[in-house]
Design a protein around this motif. Structure first.
Motif, PDB file in Angstrom:
ATOM      1  N   LYS A 229      71.028 -14.046  17.803  1.00  0.00           N
ATOM      2  CA  LYS A 229      72.532 -13.372  17.791  1.00  0.00           C
ATOM      3  C   LYS A 229      73.081 -12.916  19.215  1.00  0.00           C
ATOM      4  N   LEU A 230      74.249 -13.239  19.161  1.00  0.00           N
ATOM      5  CA  LEU A 230      74.898 -12.644  20.513  1.00  0.00           C
ATOM      6  C   LEU A 230      74.912 -11.195  20.256  1.00  0.00           C
ATOM      7  N   ILE A 231      74.194 -10.527  21.096  1.00  0.00           N
ATOM      8  CA  ILE A 231      74.302  -8.692  21.137  1.00  0.00           C
ATOM      9  C   ILE A 231      75.279  -8.332  21.954  1.00  0.00           C
ATOM     10  N   GLU A 232      75.669  -8.979  22.982  1.00  0.00           N
ATOM     11  CA  GLU A 232      76.791  -8.237  23.928  1.00  0.00           C
ATOM     12  C   GLU A 232      77.123  -9.085  24.813  1.00  0.00           C
ATOM     13  N   TYR A 233      78.584  -9.178  25.111  1.00  0.00           N
ATOM     14  CA  TYR A 233      79.035 -10.173  25.944  1.00  0.00           C
ATOM     15  C   TYR A 233      80.352  -9.423  26.707  1.00  0.00           C
ATOM     16  N   ASP A 234      80.166  -9.538  28.056  1.00  0.00           N
ATOM     17  CA  ASP A 234      81.129  -8.475  28.717  1.00  0.00           C
ATOM     18  C   ASP A 234      81.394  -8.972  30.137  1.00  0.00           C
ATOM     19  N   LYS A 235      81.909  -8.633  30.994  1.00  0.00           N
ATOM     20  CA  LYS A 235      81.781  -8.832  32.523  1.00  0.00           C
ATOM     21  C   LYS A 235      80.570  -8.561  32.879  1.00  0.00           C
ATOM     22  N   THR A 236      79.979  -9.179  33.821  1.00  0.00           N
ATOM     23  CA  THR A 236      78.447  -9.276  34.411  1.00  0.00           C
ATOM     24  C   THR A 236      78.365  -7.727  34.939  1.00  0.00           C
ATOM     25  N   ASP A 237      79.275  -7.198  35.744  1.00  0.00           N
ATOM     26  CA  ASP A 237      79.116  -5.826  36.156  1.00  0.00           C
ATOM     27  C   ASP A 237      78.663  -4.640  35.245  1.00  0.00           C
ATOM     28  N   ILE A 238      79.571  -5.108  34.264  1.00  0.00           N
ATOM     29  CA  ILE A 238      79.403  -3.995  33.023  1.00  0.00           C
ATOM     30  C   ILE A 238      78.293  -4.110  32.308  1.00  0.00           C
ATOM     31  N   ILE A 239      77.706  -5.450  31.878  1.00  0.00           N
ATOM     32  CA  ILE A 239      76.574  -5.873  31.383  1.00  0.00           C
ATOM     33  C   ILE A 239      75.331  -4.974  32.129  1.00  0.00           C
ATOM     34  N   PHE A 240      75.359  -5.273  33.469  1.00  0.00           N
ATOM     35  CA  PHE A 240      74.380  -4.857  34.243  1.00  0.00           C
ATOM     36  C   PHE A 240      74.254  -3.558  34.537  1.00  0.00           C
ATOM     37  N   VAL A 241      75.359  -2.757  34.824  1.00  0.00           N
ATOM     38  CA  VAL A 241      75.632  -1.477  35.191  1.00  0.00           C
ATOM     39  C   VAL A 241      75.563  -0.518  34.076  1.00  0.00           C
ATOM     40  N   ASN A 242      76.479  -0.805  33.005  1.00  0.00           N
ATOM     41  CA  ASN A 242      76.716  -0.185  32.064  1.00  0.00           C
ATOM     42  C   ASN A 242      76.793  -0.641  30.407  1.00  0.00           C
ATOM     43  N   PRO A 243      75.666  -1.190  30.042  1.00  0.00           N
ATOM     44  CA  PRO A 243      75.753  -2.076  29.050  1.00  0.00           C
ATOM     45  C   PRO A 243      76.001  -1.212  27.800  1.00  0.00           C
ATOM     46  N   GLY A 244      76.535  -1.747  26.673  1.00  0.00           N
ATOM     47  CA  GLY A 244      77.007  -0.859  25.481  1.00  0.00           C
ATOM     48  C   GLY A 244      75.942  -0.937  24.408  1.00  0.00           C
ATOM     49  N   ASN A 245      74.954  -1.755  24.603  1.00  0.00           N
ATOM     50  CA  ASN A 245      73.877  -2.027  23.654  1.00  0.00           C
ATOM     51  C   ASN A 245      72.623  -1.491  24.291  1.00  0.00           C
ATOM     52  N   LYS A 246      71.822  -0.727  23.419  1.00  0.00           N
ATOM     53  CA  LYS A 246      70.519  -0.293  23.777  1.00  0.00           C
ATOM     54  C   LYS A 246      69.617  -1.699  24.265  1.00  0.00           C
ATOM     55  N   LYS A 247      69.517  -2.582  23.333  1.00  0.00           N
ATOM     56  CA  LYS A 247      68.836  -3.742  23.515  1.00  0.00           C
ATOM     57  C   LYS A 247      69.146  -4.680  24.928  1.00  0.00           C
ATOM     58  N   THR A 248      70.256  -4.493  24.842  1.00  0.00           N
ATOM     59  CA  THR A 248      70.697  -5.112  26.312  1.00  0.00           C
ATOM     60  C   THR A 248      70.075  -4.542  27.477  1.00  0.00           C
ATOM     61  N   GLU A 249      70.352  -2.989  27.633  1.00  0.00           N
ATOM     62  CA  GLU A 249      69.739  -2.215  28.555  1.00  0.00           C
ATOM     63  C   GLU A 249      68.141  -2.440  28.543  1.00  0.00           C
ATOM     64  N   ASP A 250      67.538  -2.266  27.489  1.00  0.00           N
ATOM     65  CA  ASP A 250      66.146  -2.624  27.523  1.00  0.00           C
ATOM     66  C   ASP A 250      65.598  -3.953  28.142  1.00  0.00           C
ATOM     67  N   TYR A 251      66.450  -4.965  27.744  1.00  0.00           N
ATOM     68  CA  TYR A 251      66.174  -6.248  28.315  1.00  0.00           C
ATOM     69  C   TYR A 251      66.420  -6.346  29.853  1.00  0.00           C
ATOM     70  N   ILE A 252      67.420  -5.801  30.412  1.00  0.00           N
ATOM     71  CA  ILE A 252      68.024  -5.951  31.657  1.00  0.00           C
ATOM     72  C   ILE A 252      66.723  -4.802  32.598  1.00  0.00           C
ATOM     73  N   THR A 253      66.254  -4.027  32.246  1.00  0.00           N
ATOM     74  CA  THR A 253      65.497  -3.242  32.790  1.00  0.00           C
ATOM     75  C   THR A 253      64.077  -3.446  32.717  1.00  0.00           C
ATOM     76  N   GLY A 254      63.870  -4.784  31.972  1.00  0.00           N
ATOM     77  CA  GLY A 254      62.573  -5.258  31.859  1.00  0.00           C
ATOM     78  C   GLY A 254      61.633  -4.546  30.816  1.00  0.00           C
ATOM     79  N   ARG A 255      62.228  -3.725  29.893  1.00  0.00           N
ATOM     80  CA  ARG A 255      61.455  -2.930  28.945  1.00  0.00           C
ATOM     81  C   ARG A 255      60.741  -4.255  27.793  1.00  0.00           C
ATOM     82  N   PHE A 256      61.546  -5.143  27.722  1.00  0.00           N
ATOM     83  CA  PHE A 256      60.872  -6.314  26.767  1.00  0.00           C
ATOM     84  C   PHE A 256      61.569  -7.671  27.182  1.00  0.00           C
ATOM     85  N   GLY A 257      61.061  -8.683  26.856  1.00  0.00           N
ATOM     86  CA  GLY A 257      61.274 -10.298  27.305  1.00  0.00           C
ATOM     87  C   GLY A 257      60.403 -10.905  28.161  1.00  0.00           C
TER      88      GLY A 257
END
Length: 257
Positions: A229-257
């Motif tokens: 599934k496509l969980i979230e799509y946005d400008k890169t700085d938004i995805i990395f600095v202020n993601p709208g979805n908890k799953k995105t944040e967890d992945y980017i901060t290395g909590r899973f994946g």
């Protein structure tokens, strides 16, 4: 996601894909913008490469695949019955994870497809196309005196740039890159990243990467995939600095994946 300033190059609507009974992509809808780099991120097996291969109909080569939905490039669905997949692959080039030069000379690697498709004629015209493609791929100065040597004689990073030159030579509009630097050393990776930033002036680029830093460095937009599934799509700085979805944040901060 609001977007006012960019032109859509590839519009994906309600894309579903099955491998046999396995539902691998679920209702993907996304606009990929012209002259931008879009990075696809997410854990292994989440559908990134499968999605990428839908954009140039590479999945057509797999018998068990069934695809539903639309991928519209310049107002035409590439899955329409009257569209030939070879013509799609001329407009949408692909660079793979492992550099895969043909077992031919450096010159013939670049010239082969344009000659075969009638994009160029043998002689001066073809020589100019080979030179300009190698220049755009940042390789000309390194190979101009050895065009008759096998493409396989080059280093890994040079081979990957040769594959990019080969892709550019058929004058595509979109370039897909499936983890183009994962097999390369840091210096070659840096060269390919710099090249991507240059190439987006002329092409729309979609790249799969496992490297978060790479996505942050090169991509204008980032799409996060998880379990098909496509969980979230946005400008890169938004995805990395202020993601709208908890799953995105967890992945980017290395909590899973």
């Amino acid at each position: 996601m609001s977007n006012t300033e960019n032109k859509t190059k590839v519009k994906v609507e309600d894309l579903n894909l099955w491998y046999g009974d396995n539902h691998a992509l679920h209702n993907i809808s996304v606009d990929l913008f012209e002259n931008k780099i879009t990075a696809l991120i997410g854990p292994s097996g989440c559908g990134k490469s499968t999605f990428l291969r839908c954009v140039n109909r590479m999945n057509d080569l797999i018998n068990s695949v069934r695809i539903d939905g639309e991928i519209i490039i310049d107002n035409k669905n590439i899955y329409d019955k009257d569209v030939d997949e070879v013509s799609v692959r001329k407009r949408v080039g692909m660079v793979f994870q492992q550099p895969n030069p043909f077992p031919k000379t450096i010159y013939d690697n670049v010239a082969y497809a344009p000659l075969k498709h009638g994009i160029t004629k043998k002689g001066k015209e073809c020589n100019e196309l080979v030179e300009s493609s190698l220049i755009k791929a940042g390789l000309w100065d390194e190979v101009k005196d050895k065009l008759g040597q096998p493409g396989t004689s080059l280093s890994g990073g040079q081979q990957q740039r040769l594959c990019i030159a080969r892709t550019i030579a058929i004058k595509p509009e979109v370039i897909l890159m499936d983890e183009p630097t994962s097999a390369l050393d840091p210096i070659s990776t840096e060269k390919i990243e710099a090249l991507m930033l240059e190439l987006k002036n002329d092409y729309t680029i979609v790249t799969v990467t496992h490297n978060m830093q790479q996505a942050a460095r090169v991509a204008d937009y980032t799409a996060f995939f998880h379990l098909g599934k496509l969980i979230e799509y946005d400008k890169t700085d938004i995805i990395f600095v202020n993601p709208g979805n908890k799953k995105t944040e967890d992945y980017i901060t290395g909590r899973f994946g």
